[in-house]
Design a protein around this motif. Structure first.
Motif, PDB file in Angstrom:
ATOM      1  N   ILE A  73      30.261  36.269 -11.806  1.00 62.77           N
ATOM      2  CA  ILE A  73      31.149  34.991 -12.277  1.00 62.77           C
ATOM      3  C   ILE A  73      30.356  34.414 -13.314  1.00 62.77           C
ATOM      4  O   ILE A  73      30.700  34.049 -14.459  1.00 62.77           O
ATOM      5  N   SER A  74      28.991  34.295 -13.194  1.00 61.35           N
ATOM      6  CA  SER A  74      28.101  33.420 -14.168  1.00 61.35           C
ATOM      7  C   SER A  74      28.032  34.412 -15.410  1.00 61.35           C
ATOM      8  O   SER A  74      28.298  33.675 -16.698  1.00 61.35           O
ATOM      9  N   LYS A  75      28.128  35.674 -15.505  1.00 60.68           N
ATOM     10  CA  LYS A  75      27.892  36.433 -16.652  1.00 60.68           C
ATOM     11  C   LYS A  75      29.180  36.828 -17.385  1.00 60.68           C
ATOM     12  O   LYS A  75      29.428  36.676 -18.448  1.00 60.68           O
ATOM     13  N   TYR A  76      30.383  37.015 -16.758  1.00 62.47           N
ATOM     14  CA  TYR A  76      31.497  37.616 -17.207  1.00 62.47           C
ATOM     15  C   TYR A  76      32.502  36.741 -17.054  1.00 62.47           C
ATOM     16  O   TYR A  76      33.602  36.618 -17.811  1.00 62.47           O
ATOM     17  N   MET A  77      32.735  35.469 -16.082  1.00 67.12           N
ATOM     18  CA  MET A  77      33.508  34.581 -16.220  1.00 67.12           C
ATOM     19  C   MET A  77      32.749  33.206 -16.346  1.00 67.12           C
ATOM     20  O   MET A  77      32.755  32.307 -15.440  1.00 67.12           O
ATOM     21  N   PRO A  78      32.215  32.929 -17.344  1.00 64.30           N
ATOM     22  CA  PRO A  78      31.345  31.672 -17.684  1.00 64.30           C
ATOM     23  C   PRO A  78      32.194  30.360 -17.627  1.00 64.30           C
ATOM     24  O   PRO A  78      31.839  29.120 -16.957  1.00 64.30           O
ATOM     25  N   GLN A  79      33.485  30.314 -18.067  1.00 62.96           N
ATOM     26  CA  GLN A  79      34.207  29.271 -17.999  1.00 62.96           C
ATOM     27  C   GLN A  79      34.619  29.076 -16.410  1.00 62.96           C
ATOM     28  O   GLN A  79      34.675  27.953 -15.984  1.00 62.96           O
ATOM     29  N   THR A  80      34.952  29.860 -15.585  1.00 68.92           N
ATOM     30  CA  THR A  80      35.480  29.678 -14.409  1.00 68.92           C
ATOM     31  C   THR A  80      33.812  29.304 -13.716  1.00 68.92           C
ATOM     32  O   THR A  80      34.068  28.299 -12.790  1.00 68.92           O
ATOM     33  N   TYR A  81      32.698  29.973 -13.653  1.00 67.04           N
ATOM     34  CA  TYR A  81      31.704  29.391 -13.306  1.00 67.04           C
ATOM     35  C   TYR A  81      31.083  28.149 -13.540  1.00 67.04           C
ATOM     36  O   TYR A  81      30.935  27.252 -12.441  1.00 67.04           O
ATOM     37  N   ASP A 102      31.846  37.985   5.783  1.00 69.15           N
ATOM     38  CA  ASP A 102      30.544  38.256   6.073  1.00 69.15           C
ATOM     39  C   ASP A 102      29.574  37.935   4.937  1.00 69.15           C
ATOM     40  O   ASP A 102      28.534  38.684   4.617  1.00 69.15           O
ATOM     41  N   GLY A 103      30.016  36.848   4.380  1.00 70.99           N
ATOM     42  CA  GLY A 103      29.044  36.478   3.341  1.00 70.99           C
ATOM     43  C   GLY A 103      29.036  36.930   2.074  1.00 70.99           C
ATOM     44  O   GLY A 103      28.447  36.619   1.136  1.00 70.99           O
ATOM     45  N   LYS A 104      30.074  37.797   1.736  1.00 73.06           N
ATOM     46  CA  LYS A 104      30.491  38.512   0.578  1.00 73.06           C
ATOM     47  C   LYS A 104      31.761  38.015   0.202  1.00 73.06           C
ATOM     48  O   LYS A 104      32.593  38.145   0.701  1.00 73.06           O
ATOM     49  N   LEU A 105      32.076  37.792  -1.336  1.00 70.20           N
ATOM     50  CA  LEU A 105      33.046  37.641  -1.801  1.00 70.20           C
ATOM     51  C   LEU A 105      33.823  39.083  -2.512  1.00 70.20           C
ATOM     52  O   LEU A 105      33.244  39.746  -3.218  1.00 70.20           O
ATOM     53  N   TYR A 106      34.987  39.076  -2.191  1.00 70.53           N
ATOM     54  CA  TYR A 106      35.669  40.346  -2.778  1.00 70.53           C
ATOM     55  C   TYR A 106      37.042  40.218  -3.707  1.00 70.53           C
ATOM     56  O   TYR A 106      37.611  40.886  -4.004  1.00 70.53           O
ATOM     57  N   TYR A 107      37.141  38.793  -4.228  1.00 71.16           N
ATOM     58  CA  TYR A 107      38.154  38.651  -5.153  1.00 71.16           C
ATOM     59  C   TYR A 107      37.620  37.265  -5.662  1.00 71.16           C
ATOM     60  O   TYR A 107      36.779  36.442  -5.576  1.00 71.16           O
ATOM     61  N   VAL A 108      38.546  37.030  -7.003  1.00 69.00           N
ATOM     62  CA  VAL A 108      38.133  35.516  -7.640  1.00 69.00           C
ATOM     63  C   VAL A 108      39.455  34.661  -7.126  1.00 69.00           C
ATOM     64  O   VAL A 108      40.511  35.057  -7.533  1.00 69.00           O
ATOM     65  N   PRO A 109      39.238  33.736  -6.151  1.00 67.09           N
ATOM     66  CA  PRO A 109      40.388  32.936  -5.656  1.00 67.09           C
ATOM     67  C   PRO A 109      40.684  31.997  -6.893  1.00 67.09           C
ATOM     68  O   PRO A 109      40.050  31.672  -7.969  1.00 67.09           O
ATOM     69  N   ALA A 110      42.328  31.386  -6.430  1.00 66.63           N
ATOM     70  CA  ALA A 110      42.423  30.313  -7.293  1.00 66.63           C
ATOM     71  C   ALA A 110      41.690  29.023  -7.159  1.00 66.63           C
ATOM     72  O   ALA A 110      40.978  28.929  -6.276  1.00 66.63           O
ATOM     73  N   ASN A 111      41.783  28.102  -8.151  1.00 69.55           N
ATOM     74  CA  ASN A 111      40.959  26.915  -8.326  1.00 69.55           C
ATOM     75  C   ASN A 111      41.930  25.597  -8.020  1.00 69.55           C
ATOM     76  O   ASN A 111      42.388  24.788  -8.964  1.00 69.55           O
ATOM     77  N   LYS A 112      42.745  25.801  -6.849  1.00 69.61           N
ATOM     78  CA  LYS A 112      43.751  24.598  -6.528  1.00 69.61           C
ATOM     79  C   LYS A 112      43.681  24.585  -4.938  1.00 69.61           C
ATOM     80  O   LYS A 112      43.848  25.598  -4.199  1.00 69.61           O
ATOM     81  N   ILE A 113      43.723  23.171  -4.771  1.00 71.70           N
ATOM     82  CA  ILE A 113      43.836  23.053  -3.432  1.00 71.70           C
ATOM     83  C   ILE A 113      45.455  23.054  -2.905  1.00 71.70           C
ATOM     84  O   ILE A 113      46.074  22.592  -3.502  1.00 71.70           O
ATOM     85  N   GLY A 114      45.713  23.528  -1.840  1.00 71.17           N
ATOM     86  CA  GLY A 114      47.051  23.679  -1.187  1.00 71.17           C
ATOM     87  C   GLY A 114      47.210  23.330   0.042  1.00 71.17           C
ATOM     88  O   GLY A 114      45.837  22.931   0.644  1.00 71.17           O
ATOM     89  N   TYR A 115      48.341  23.127   0.745  1.00 67.52           N
ATOM     90  CA  TYR A 115      48.526  22.549   1.906  1.00 67.52           C
ATOM     91  C   TYR A 115      49.174  23.664   2.600  1.00 67.52           C
ATOM     92  O   TYR A 115      50.392  24.268   2.069  1.00 67.52           O
ATOM     93  N   ASP A 124      38.991  35.552 -16.811  1.00 72.19           N
ATOM     94  CA  ASP A 124      38.306  34.146 -17.082  1.00 72.19           C
ATOM     95  C   ASP A 124      39.177  33.535 -18.107  1.00 72.19           C
ATOM     96  O   ASP A 124      39.515  32.288 -18.030  1.00 72.19           O
ATOM     97  N   VAL A 125      40.001  34.387 -19.035  1.00 71.12           N
ATOM     98  CA  VAL A 125      40.628  33.786 -20.192  1.00 71.12           C
ATOM     99  C   VAL A 125      42.046  33.371 -19.393  1.00 71.12           C
ATOM    100  O   VAL A 125      42.322  32.181 -19.874  1.00 71.12           O
ATOM    101  N   LEU A 126      42.577  34.049 -18.603  1.00 72.09           N
ATOM    102  CA  LEU A 126      43.805  33.892 -18.075  1.00 72.09           C
ATOM    103  C   LEU A 126      43.792  32.483 -17.547  1.00 72.09           C
ATOM    104  O   LEU A 126      44.683  31.724 -17.132  1.00 72.09           O
ATOM    105  N   LYS A 127      42.731  32.405 -16.750  1.00 69.92           N
ATOM    106  CA  LYS A 127      42.440  30.927 -15.772  1.00 69.92           C
ATOM    107  C   LYS A 127      41.888  29.779 -16.651  1.00 69.92           C
ATOM    108  O   LYS A 127      42.326  28.615 -16.020  1.00 69.92           O
ATOM    109  N   ASN A 128      41.427  30.070 -17.764  1.00 69.41           N
ATOM    110  CA  ASN A 128      40.850  28.626 -18.360  1.00 69.41           C
ATOM    111  C   ASN A 128      41.551  28.612 -19.786  1.00 69.41           C
ATOM    112  O   ASN A 128      41.160  27.544 -20.272  1.00 69.41           O
ATOM    113  N   ASN A 129      41.860  29.530 -20.338  1.00 67.74           N
ATOM    114  CA  ASN A 129      42.449  29.210 -21.965  1.00 67.74           C
ATOM    115  C   ASN A 129      43.799  28.644 -21.695  1.00 67.74           C
ATOM    116  O   ASN A 129      44.776  29.281 -21.105  1.00 67.74           O
ATOM    117  N   LYS A 130      43.732  27.248 -21.999  1.00 66.76           N
ATOM    118  CA  LYS A 130      45.019  26.674 -21.806  1.00 66.76           C
ATOM    119  C   LYS A 130      46.443  27.208 -22.455  1.00 66.76           C
ATOM    120  O   LYS A 130      47.369  26.998 -22.070  1.00 66.76           O
TER     121      LYS A 130
END
Length: 514
Positions: free
Chosen positions: A130-138, A152-165, A361-367
């Motif tokens: 995430i740090s290297k290839y998704m710096p804006q997300t990071y 088990d302590g490992k992540l297998y996707y990049v989640p949305a950055n939004k709190i839901g209910y 990273d672009v899709l999530k962060n480029n306005k």
């Protein structure tokens, strides 16, 4: 672990709705990027992204616009493909097992994240990646969102950055409520009474009191789960939330489909179905439930707050005389706030996982890109207002806010309020922000690795029995639940529960020592 096959099954390829997002002459663009935050992107790549959802009409236009930005930012273009809501449950796993070169795919806690991650279908997403290839997300995304998605302590996707209910709400036709001299709804019983009045009225003007097709899980979530303050641990096990309790353990967890909570719910659904509140053939109805509400064939729509509120707002624009109303009929129940589980995974079949993460990273962060895919093309689908809000433009509806490809991209920092947002939606959200709590198991993700066979067998059992119970279509509720329980035992539900209990005990122990 998944084994690469020669190619995707023909049935899956035929079922997927393909929308090429590559603009003409894209690879010859003089604006193509050569560097992305220190990553060499001088070689153009074509990526494939699968999302789950139905089409709106202007996919080609939106994807072309997004691809022009991706070309400029990361020298890549995406071919977007959809798995429709009517058949994704069958085709999702077939797609991943088929070995097709898929670079990004939508996933969530309701869309096979745990199942597929446990079978090795997704690449692990590390902090370094995430740090290297998704710096804006990071830089922008709360790390708690990653923790909630770890297995088990490992992540297998990049989640949305939004709190839901996790709290379904109900949209209804206010004109019909008033026609039957009913007060505003305050409870589930009021909803039943509203639907019964419509079902008994041949002149109601609607085909169904409620189009329950594809939507039985929302009845289950609203009535059996939220209505009883139940908290989901995995697809089969829940516990009951108690205010002030801090000493939860695996002993509090039970199998939902053999609980008294579920038996009562299933009986209520059978009563509602027999009363004609929805079609007795609803399990085979492929009509989109949102469309049914907006076109006037259904008088009820149950969904999450944003989607249901958006539907009410759309109805105000097209048929204001229907007087849409929005209700949280479980406002007295616990409201759980958590980061949305929606996100995008990088399947193991991807030949360009690094570039896929950059594009994400672009899709999530480029306005500009985010606005196009999340809201629609400014000046065509929407209008950006000077106060930072947005409004519907002439072609809104052929692409709508919250369109399916954007589910896994949600980013609070780029979200915009709609001008004239349905007021009740805002009122409910404000209330939830005040009263919501965090689930004691918010960071727990069950790993199915050690019980993969039992989990696959249980998936078949659930597919066979649960939709019938959700929609009240079983001939005999008690015997159907007894059959479900017997089949669950044969599938290995006790094995799953033991594995879950062991993992949950370790989770609680780790939280205690933090």
């Amino acid at each position: 672990m998944r084994k690469r096959l020669a190619g995707i099954l023909p049935a899956v390829a035929a079922a997927a709705m393909v929308f090429s997002g590559v603009p003409a002459m894209a690879e010859e663009s003089s604006e193509a990027a050569t560097d992305y935050y220190g990553n060499d992107v001088s070689e153009h790549v074509d990526l494939t992204l699968y999302y789950v959802g139905n089409d709106y009409g202007d996919e080609q236009m939106v994807f072309d616009a997004v691809n022009k930005i991706l070309e400029k930012e990361v020298n890549a273009t995406i071919t977007f493909k959809a798995l429709s809501l009517s058949d994704y449950a069958t085709n999702y796993s077939l797609l991943l097992a088929g070995g097709e070169d898929v670079d990004l795919i939508y996933t969530s806690n309701w869309c096979f994240y745990v199942d597929e991650a446990g079978q090795g279908a997704f690449n692990e997403i590390t902090d370094d990646m995430i740090s290297k290839y998704m710096p804006q997300t990071y830089a922008a995304q709360d790390k708690a969102s990653y923790e909630q998605g770890m297995i088990d302590g490992k992540l297998y996707y990049v989640p949305a950055n939004k709190i839901g209910y996790l709290h379904p709400v109900v949209a209804i036709r206010g004109d019909l409520r008033k026609k039957y001299n009913m007060d505003p709804l305050e409870s589930i019983d009021d909803l039943y009474a509203y639907m019964a009045a419509i079902a008994a009225d041949q002149d109601s003007g609607v085909q169904y009191a409620y189009n329950a097709s594809q939507n039985g899980q929302f009845l289950e979530d609203m009535i059996a789960v939220t209505g009883n303050n139940l908290i989901k641990v995995n697809d089969y096990f829940y516990y009951q939330y108690e205010e002030g309790k801090t000493d939860y353990s695996a002993d509090d967890v039970f199998f939902l489909y053999d609980s008294d909570f579920y038996k009562e719910f299933a009986q209520e659904m059978k009563t509602a179905a027999e009363a004609g509140d929805w079609s007795m053939s609803s399990i085979n109805n492929q009509t989109d439930v949102r469309d049914s509400f907006l076109n006037g064939t259904s008088a009820v729509y149950i969904q999450n707050l944003g989607t249901a509120g958006g539907a009410c707002n759309s109805m105000l624009q097209t048929n204001p005389d229907w007087e849409p109303e929005l209700y949280d009929l479980n406002m007295d129940k616990v409201s759980i706030g958590a980061y949305d589980s929606d996100g995008y995974a990088v399947p193991y079949t991807s030949k360009n996982p690094e570039r896929a993460l950059m594009a994400l990273d672009v899709l999530k962060n480029n306005k500009e890109a985010y606005t196009d895919i999340r809201y629609g093309i400014p000046g065509y689908h929407i209008t950006r207002n000077d106060d930072g809000t947005w409004s519907q433009a002439e072609h809104y509806g052929t692409w709508s806010y919250g369109a399916a490809p954007s589910w896994g991209l949600k980013n609070t920092t780029l979200e915009m309020d709609q001008q004239g947002t349905f007021q009740t939606q805002l009122d409910i959200m404000d209330k939830w922000k005040e009263i919501s709590v965090q689930s004691p198991t918010v960071g727990f993700a069950f790993s199915t690795t050690d019980v993969s066979d039992a989990w696959a067998a249980m998936t078949d059992v659930k597919t066979q029995y649960v939709p019938l119970l959700q929609l009240g279509l079983a001939d005999d509720i008690d015997s159907t639940i007894a059959e479900l329980d017997a089949q669950a035992q044969a599938a290995g539900i006790d094995e799953i529960k033991q594995a879950m209990a062991d993992q949950l005990t370790a989770y609680f122990s780790e939280k205690t020592t933090e």
